[in-house]
Design a protein around this motif. Structure first.
Motif, mmCIF file in Angstrom:
data_model
loop_
_atom_site.group_PDB
_atom_site.id
_atom_site.type_symbol
_atom_site.label_atom_id
_atom_site.label_comp_id
_atom_site.label_asym_id
_atom_site.label_seq_id
_atom_site.Cartn_x
_atom_site.Cartn_y
_atom_site.Cartn_z
ATOM 1 N N GLU A 53 2.931 30.533 81.071
ATOM 2 C CA GLU A 53 2.502 30.683 82.475
ATOM 3 C C GLU A 53 1.402 31.739 82.587
ATOM 4 O O GLU A 53 0.449 31.594 83.354
ATOM 5 C CB GLU A 53 3.712 31.005 83.361
ATOM 6 C CG GLU A 53 4.562 29.754 83.590
ATOM 7 C CD GLU A 53 5.912 30.037 84.252
ATOM 8 O OE1 GLU A 53 6.289 31.219 84.395
ATOM 9 O OE2 GLU A 53 6.588 29.046 84.606
ATOM 10 N N HIS A 83 -1.716 30.172 81.558
ATOM 11 C CA HIS A 83 -2.252 29.334 82.625
ATOM 12 C C HIS A 83 -3.014 30.174 83.647
ATOM 13 O O HIS A 83 -4.097 29.788 84.102
ATOM 14 C CB HIS A 83 -1.120 28.551 83.301
ATOM 15 C CG HIS A 83 -1.611 27.540 84.292
ATOM 16 N ND1 HIS A 83 -1.716 27.814 85.641
ATOM 17 C CD2 HIS A 83 -2.063 26.277 84.123
ATOM 18 C CE1 HIS A 83 -2.205 26.746 86.259
ATOM 19 N NE2 HIS A 83 -2.417 25.807 85.368
ATOM 20 N N CYS A 103 3.484 23.672 81.099
ATOM 21 C CA CYS A 103 2.731 24.793 81.679
ATOM 22 C C CYS A 103 1.222 24.552 81.649
ATOM 23 O O CYS A 103 0.448 25.484 81.878
ATOM 24 C CB CYS A 103 3.065 26.090 80.951
ATOM 25 S SG CYS A 103 4.800 26.575 81.077
ATOM 26 N N GLY A 104 0.801 23.343 81.353
ATOM 27 C CA GLY A 104 -0.612 23.019 81.515
ATOM 28 C C GLY A 104 -1.440 22.917 80.252
ATOM 29 O O GLY A 104 -2.675 22.773 80.335
ATOM 30 N N THR A 110 -3.641 21.611 77.409
ATOM 31 C CA THR A 110 -4.463 20.405 77.221
ATOM 32 C C THR A 110 -4.601 20.065 75.740
ATOM 33 O O THR A 110 -4.982 18.961 75.391
ATOM 34 C CB THR A 110 -5.876 20.599 77.800
ATOM 35 O OG1 THR A 110 -6.528 21.683 77.087
ATOM 36 C CG2 THR A 110 -5.826 20.938 79.284
#
Ligand SMILES: *Cc1c(COP(=O)(O)O)cnc(C)c1O
Length: 230
Positions: free
Chosen positions: A182, A185, A215-216, A218
């Protein structure tokens, strides 16, 4: 002819692929594994490979470029030694472990002399989360502190040979990685104030990639779940 090793990799790879949504890039971390394994991965459709050492990475890149179509994307994610940077820039498409302005300057100069722009993730130190503070036995000291990110990013903006693509982090080994991811992020949000297109988040290894994706992340960097223990 049956090939036990290729079958083994194929099964493990499918188990991992099944857990990775389509918008996330799988980087197979091939460090310490032989070129023959990379060829199997290539035949199975993988194109993104991650290495931690310049010597090993450059040898594999050269050897595979001779044998296969040259469409492999090479990721360098190891600790940076200044005197290896020129070589790293020559074979890698992405450097994930940039956390030093002197390194960045050398990367930029090397890239410009090779007529390329070097894609770089900025490595962020994730130890400073409340859960991580001073509790991580094998603390990963690499990476810049999130508080210094805006200034660091601003300095990188001056370097013509560096293209900042996002942030990278290594989660804690021995406790819940979610607060760290987090934090990464939010680092990504900060970075995008300086580089609006730098939206990549490189996070998650064999033990924690599903949480990183939540949590994002890629880009996930996965070795042992696919190739076995090193
Ligand atoms: C080795 C390594 C990985 C892959 O780790 P596994 O646990 O084998 O998936 C990912 N990222 C970095 C920075 C590494 O050094």
């Amino acid at each position: 002819m049956s090939n036990a090793r290729k079958d083994e990799i194929s099964r493990a790879l499918n188990d991992v692929r099944y857990k990775i949504p389509g918008h996330v890039t799988l980087i197979v971390v091939t460090k310490t594994f032989p070129v023959s394994d990379l060829k199997y991965l290539y035949e199975l459709g993988e194109r993104n490979f991650g290495e931690n050492r310049d010597g090993e990475g450059s040898e594999k890149a050269e050897s595979l470029a001779e044998d296969l179509a040259d469409d492999i994307v090479w990721h360098f994610q190891g600790g940076i030694q200044s005197n290896k940077l020129r070589s790293i820039v020559s074979w890698s498409d992405y450097i994930h472990s940039l956390d030093d302005l002197d390194h960045a300057t050398k990367i930029s100069n090397a890239a410009l002399s090779l007529n390329k722009k070097q894609n770089c993730f900025i490595q962020v130190n994730l130890d400073s989360t409340p859960a991580g503070a001073n509790t991580e036995p094998h603390s990963n000291r690499s990476g810049i502190n999130i508080d210094n990110l805006p200034i660091f990013a601003g300095a990188l903006a001056e370097l013509g040979g560096v293209k900042v693509v996002g942030v990278m982090g290594v989660g804690p080994l021995h406790h819940d990685p979610r607060p760290s991811f987090e934090l990464l992020h939010s680092a990504s949000q900060e970075l995008q104030k300086v580089f609006p297109t730098a939206t990549f988040i490189s996070a998650g290894m064999s033990g924690d990639f599903e949480i990183a994706i939540e949590c994002g992340a890629t880009h996930v960097r996965i070795g042992s779940s696919i190739l076995g223990s090193r």
